[in-house]
Each structure stands twice: as C-alpha cells, then as structure tokens.
Design a protein around this motif. Structure first.
Motif, short mmCIF file in Angstrom:
data_model
loop_
_atom_site.label_atom_id
_atom_site.label_comp_id
_atom_site.label_asym_id
_atom_site.label_seq_id
_atom_site.Cartn_x
_atom_site.Cartn_y
_atom_site.Cartn_z
N CYS A 1 0.86 -1.19 0.00
CA CYS A 1 0.00 0.00 0.00
C CYS A 1 0.89 1.23 0.00
N ASP B 1 -6.37 -0.74 7.94
CA ASP B 1 -6.51 -1.77 8.96
C ASP B 1 -6.47 -3.15 8.30
N SER B 2 -6.00 -4.14 9.07
CA SER B 2 -5.94 -5.50 8.56
C SER B 2 -5.98 -6.48 9.72
N ASP B 3 -6.13 -7.76 9.39
CA ASP B 3 -6.00 -8.79 10.40
C ASP B 3 -4.64 -9.48 10.29
N HIS B 4 -3.73 -8.91 9.50
CA HIS B 4 -2.38 -9.42 9.35
C HIS B 4 -1.37 -8.30 9.61
N LEU C 1 1.39 -5.62 9.25
CA LEU C 1 1.85 -4.70 8.22
C LEU C 1 3.29 -4.30 8.53
N ASP D 1 -0.98 -4.24 13.00
CA ASP D 1 -1.88 -4.47 11.87
C ASP D 1 -2.64 -3.22 11.47
N ALA E 1 -7.51 -13.18 4.41
CA ALA E 1 -7.02 -11.96 5.05
C ALA E 1 -7.86 -10.81 4.53
N TRP E 2 -7.88 -9.74 5.28
CA TRP E 2 -8.64 -8.58 4.80
C TRP E 2 -7.88 -7.29 5.08
N PHE E 3 -8.19 -6.28 4.27
CA PHE E 3 -7.60 -4.95 4.39
C PHE E 3 -8.71 -3.93 4.17
#
Length: 626
Positions: free
Chosen positions: A138, A170-173, A175, A156, A194-196
C-alpha cells in the motif's frame, strides 16, 4: 460472463511499473467516489470522498509517482481472471497457478447508515485451492502525487498523514513499514483469508479502526444493496446481463448526495496513446446528464431520473448573472462551477500520454446543443410522471427558452468540444430546435404563462434554416456545419429527437452517406479531423456512443437485421466485464476515460430500441417510440 485472461510471464511485474491496458480494469464505488482495480490486483486509481477529489492512487497515470495498492501472488507464471459477483458492483480478481488459486474481493460499501465509515475501500483475500504466498503493498501518493506523507504504524494498522488528509489501513495481518509505505506477506492455505480496509483520505482526522465484524457485515450489506437495486429494474429484454451491467455502471458514476452523474471516474486517459487529447471527465455535463435521464427511465429507474431532474433544474444559476438564462456546459457534482484546467507536469501520463490535465477548460465553451438536451430530458421526465414543476421552476425554464430564442443563430464550439474555433454546427441548430419544441409542448400541457408564440416562431425558423443550409445537395446528406462538406456522427440524433422522420428520403440518404464516410467495420467515427481541423494534434479512435446511435437509427430506418448485427458486434468490443471507455482504437483497444457514462447509456438506449422493434409485429415502429 467469463473473466479476463491475463498471463503474467516470468520476469514481468504485476501492475507495479507497467501500464495495464485500460480495458484490463474493473470499477468499484460507493456512489460518492470510485476506484479502478486492474487484473493484476492493483488499485490504480482512487480519489477518496468525491469523484473530483485529488487522487491517492494514480499509478494508472504514472506507476512510479502516482501511488498504488497492490495484492498479488509472489513469483511469476500466474493466470489472472476477473469478474463481478452477479448483479452487483463487487469485483473478484482470481489468480490461478500450479500451487493454488487465490481470490481478491474488492468493494466499496454504499454509505448512508448512521455510524458507517463513509469512505471505505475493502479488500478481502481468500485462498480457494492449494496454498500460496501473496504480497501486499500500500503506497498512497496524496494530491495526485504532489504531497509528501508520513507513516504511523502499529502492528496491523497504519496511518498515512499528508497536509489536510489522513488515510488509515486496517488488517488482520501484520503490516511492515517500507519507508513511508507498508507491505505485508500472506502465507495462506485453502480456506484461509485476510482482509484490508482503507478508510479516510478526505480530512486530517484519523478514522476509527475497522473491525473484522464490520468487514463481514459490510460485505453482505453491499451485496444485498446491489441486488435490491438491480431487482427494481423493469427491463426484461434480450440483453439483460449486458444492459444491467451498463445500468450498474451508470449508478456507480452517480454522486448520491446530489444525484449528479459524472461523465467518467477518471482523468487524462488518452484518446490516442502518446497524444494530447487527455481530458478530465470527473464532472457532470448537462448533455451527459440529460441523456442519462432517458436511459434510466427506459429501465424503470424513475427515482434516479427524478433526482437527476432536480439537480439539472437547479443548475441554471447563470440566470442571476449578466447572461440571463445561459447554462454552463458542465459542473462539479455539488453544482459548483469552478473547473479551471491545470496540467500536472510531474506525472508521466498513461503510457507517456501528456499533458495530464485536471479540471476542464471546455466548461466555458458555448455549446448550443445542451439546451435541447436539457429541455428534452425535462420534458421526457415530466411526461413520464417522474418530475414535477413548480411555478418558480417553470419561470426558470422560460428564461432558458427566451435565451435560446435570442441566441440560437450564432456559431458555437459544438458537441465534440473542439478547440479549433466556432462554427455554425448543424447539430447545435437541431438541438436548439428541440429546446424550443419541448418548451412549446410543455407550455401547452401546463397551460401556464409562456411566450409560446415567440418560441414556436423561432423553432420553425430554425427548422427551415437547417433544411436549407445544413443540407449538401452534392453529398445528398446533412453536413457538420453550414458551408461544409464534412459529415458528422452527431447527425445520427436528428431522427431520434424528431427533427426528421426515420424513413424520409433526405434522412435515408444521409444515413447512407454517414455509413460510407464514418463507419469502419460497424464502428463509427465522430468526424474526420483532417477534413475538419479541431485545433488538436493527432487522431482518435471510433466513438462508441456513436456506434450505438447508429444501431438506433438503423433500426428506426427499417434496417433491423443490420442494426442487430452491428449491436451484437459492438458488444464484442466491451472488456471482460462488459465495460466501455469512450473510444476504440485501430485494434479494438479501449481508449479515453474509463468507463464512460455516454457509452453505457447509449448502449441501454440501443438495446431497448432494438427490443421494442423486435417485439413489434412485422417490426413496425413501436408505439412507445413514436
């Protein structure tokens, strides 16, 4: 509909330092702004908050300086496909390889509920076969890449700060910072995801954190919203999937707070690769909006047409100025009129096509045709029961008609916004006739005070003048401008608005002449710039809207089999998602801003016209097209 097939060869970078073809993009949006996602998994264009806001991702115009948000498999040799979830604006990019299959699901939730994050772009990654590694980057570049930013990072979550703008990821992994950007590596097996979630970008306040429950909920609510909207259509014709994809595209180009429809979500995509015909289309043209009303009404979207009607009816603010009832050619989606044109010298342009322009200097051109399109849309909406006029609104329309009566007989810049000087364009005269004709009809229907006799006299004078000066005996055709031998595809509108009969000899002769001069293997050029210099260097492709106009006029002229063939052939030029840019190049490539509202509304009108004729016994003229 099958997705696009893109082979990523060994050593080829996916969407980073190369330009994906214009056609290899899908559109997502939230009825305020929109983003383009290419088949390599890159968000290459995004302007948070509003269509005409400064970009944070613009690698479409410069892979090095524009900014991007990429999610793609590590390594090489992947095949990519892209599709929409049925009857929605939720985009799925699939990566297929020897080790597995991954999907990136992109959407922008439609806002409106209290407490919703208003500017949100969500990317969900899931592996459906095997196990594989994906790489995420990103790299926002604020203000079209002109502003620097700083990074605040914690696990994250990442916050990108630029002057007056803050963007949150934001993410669940985890960064990982990379300078002032962030990256992530995803090692996922089948069934894992995974999500962003990217939020903000419109002010300097830090958006609140987005949680996984909100991502899941917004995904479901976004799908439900689009399914409800599509189900409200009354279209039951032969080309439902194609027509509804165009309808969804028009909806995605709508700015919900006002109902205005932008011409396209992008700026500076070229009409000729390497050329200078690169314009900013993120505004609402009176012409485009007017044509959109017709397309929406044909599909049963009366509420959308009514909102656009209200936006248009509020636009003649020029009546308070020195010019009385004149209209500006285009406006911003909020109705403001400041569209000063600027050049972004620091951006290289799509495949070197410069200059990169934002704003649009054509806003202050004189284009007489917009009054006809505007008043025809008002008449059509009112006649269909989709619009209501009050006495104050009627007074404003009367001022417009009075202005046309006083100013129609002068040269203008014409529908194609040429920059080669004003001419007595036939299309401008025809649409001036339409403006006065519709006002005479409205006055008769309403019975309110009006200068109907004066409007009718001017209307009749215009018709006589066009028949005398717009007709070229040697060409056996109407021509682009008085005293010219040049043909112009805008003339295809003449029978569509009732200026001439669909089947009268003068028009059929014109249709044949246009086919001979401007049609190439069913595709239609606007005009020949070498024969009619437009003040710009280079050339352009065929104009897709004009091809769909050609379909309508062929059907109305009784050449129904030919009309259907041209239409079906034109559908093969849409991209893998059924989206169209403004033009098609020599090899069928999409050119110009993408996707373009003009093309999609013309597709809708052509399809519904064809349906009407095909459904009428002996293919006679349908009553609803009389």
């Amino acid at each position: 509909m099958m997705g696009a097939l893109r082979i990523i060869k060994p050593g080829q970078t996916i969407g980073a330092r190369s330009y994906a073809p214009i056609a290899e993009h899908g559109l997502i949006g939230n009825l305020r702004s929109a983003a383009l996602v290419d088949t390599g998994g890159t968000v290459s264009w995004y302007c948070p908050g509003r269509f005409d806001a400064p970009s944070v991702f613009a690698s479409l115009l410069d892979p090095d300086r524009g900014g991007l948000f990429r999610i793609a498999p590590a390594g090489h040799g992947w095949t990519a496909r892209q599709l929409y979830l049925p009857d929605s604006a939720v985009l799925v990019t699939r990566f297929l390889g020897d080790d597995g299959v991954a999907e990136v699901v992109d959407f922008m939730p439609v806002t409106g509920r209290a407490g919703d994050t208003p500017d949100l772009l969500v990317r969900v990654v899931r592996v459906v076969r095997g196990e594989l590694r994906l790489e995420v980057r990103c790299a926002p570049r604020f203000d079209y890449g002109r502003a620097t930013h700083t990074l605040e990072h914690e696990g994250d979550a990442a916050v990108f700060r630029a002057p007056g703008r803050t963007l949150r990821l934001d993410s669940d992994h985890k960064l990982t910072p990379d300078g002032e950007d962030v990256t992530a590596v995803l090692d996922l097996a089948v069934g894992e995801r995974a999500w962003f979630a990217l939020s903000g970008g419109t002010s300097d306040g830090i958006p609140r954190r987005v949680a996984v429950s909100e991502v899941d909920g917004r995904y479901r609510s976004t799908l439900d919203w689009w399914h409800r909207w599509v189900s409200a259509s009354t279209y039951r014709g032969r080309w439902r999937e194609t027509v509804m994809r165009s309808a969804i595209t028009l909806k995605l180009l709508t700015y919900d707070p006002t109902g205005a429809v932008v011409a396209a979500p992008t700026a500076a995509l070229p009409e000729q690769i390497g050329g200078e015909r690169n314009w900013d289309y993120r505004y609402t043209w009176i012409r485009d909006a007017s044509f959109s009303v017709h397309a929406l009404l044909r599909l049963g979207y009366v509420d959308e047409a009514r909102r656009l009607f209200r936006w248009m009816a509020a636009r003649p603010n020029g009546m308070d100025g020195a010019d009385g009832g004149s209209l500006q050619l285009m406006y911003r989606v909020d109705g403001s009129a400041d569209l000063d044109e600027h050049i972004l010298d620091h951006l290289g342009g799509y495949r070197g096509s410069r200059p990169v322009r934002i704003g649009n200097g054509a806003a202050h051109q004189l284009q007489l045709d917009i009054y006809g399109e505007f008043l025809d849309a008002i008449w059509t909406t009112y006649q269909s029961g989709g619009g209501r006029l009050g006495t104050s609104g009627w007074a404003r329309l009367c001022q417009l008609a009075d202005w046309v009566t006083a100013h129609w007989d002068q040269p203008d810049e014409g529908i194609w916004e040429t920059r080669g000087g004003r001419k007595d364009f036939v299309y401008g005269r025809v649409m001036s006739w339409v403006a006065l004709d519709r006002m005479v009809r409205l006055a008769g229907m309403l019975g309110w005070p009006a200068q109907s006799a004066g409007w009718a006299a001017a209307r009749d004078l215009i018709h006589k003048q066009v028949m005398a000066k717009g007709w070229h005996p040697g060409k056996r055709s109407f021509v682009q401008a008085y005293g010219s031998e040049v043909l112009d595809a805008a003339l295809l509108v003449m029978p569509l608005v009732g200026f001439v009969s669909d089947t009268e000899p003068a028009w059929l002769s014109t249709l044949d002449a246009l086919g001979e001069a401007l049609v190439s293997d069913s595709l239609v050029y606007r005009y020949d710039p070498t024969a009619s210099p437009d003040g710009l260097r280079g050339h352009e492709g065929t104009f897709s809207m004009c091809t769909f106009w050609y379909v309508e006029t062929l059907a109305r002229a009784g050449r129904l089999a030919e009309a259907r063939f041209v239409f079906e052939k034109m559908l093969t030029y849409g991209n893998h998602l059924g989206l169209y840019a403004e033009e098609l190049g020599l090899h069928g490539e999409q050119l110009g801003n993408f996707p373009q509202a003009f093309t999609h509304l013309a597709l809708i009108n052509a399809a519904t016209t064809l349906d009407a004729y095909l459904d009428t016994p002996d293919h006679r003229r349908p009553a609803d097209l009389a």
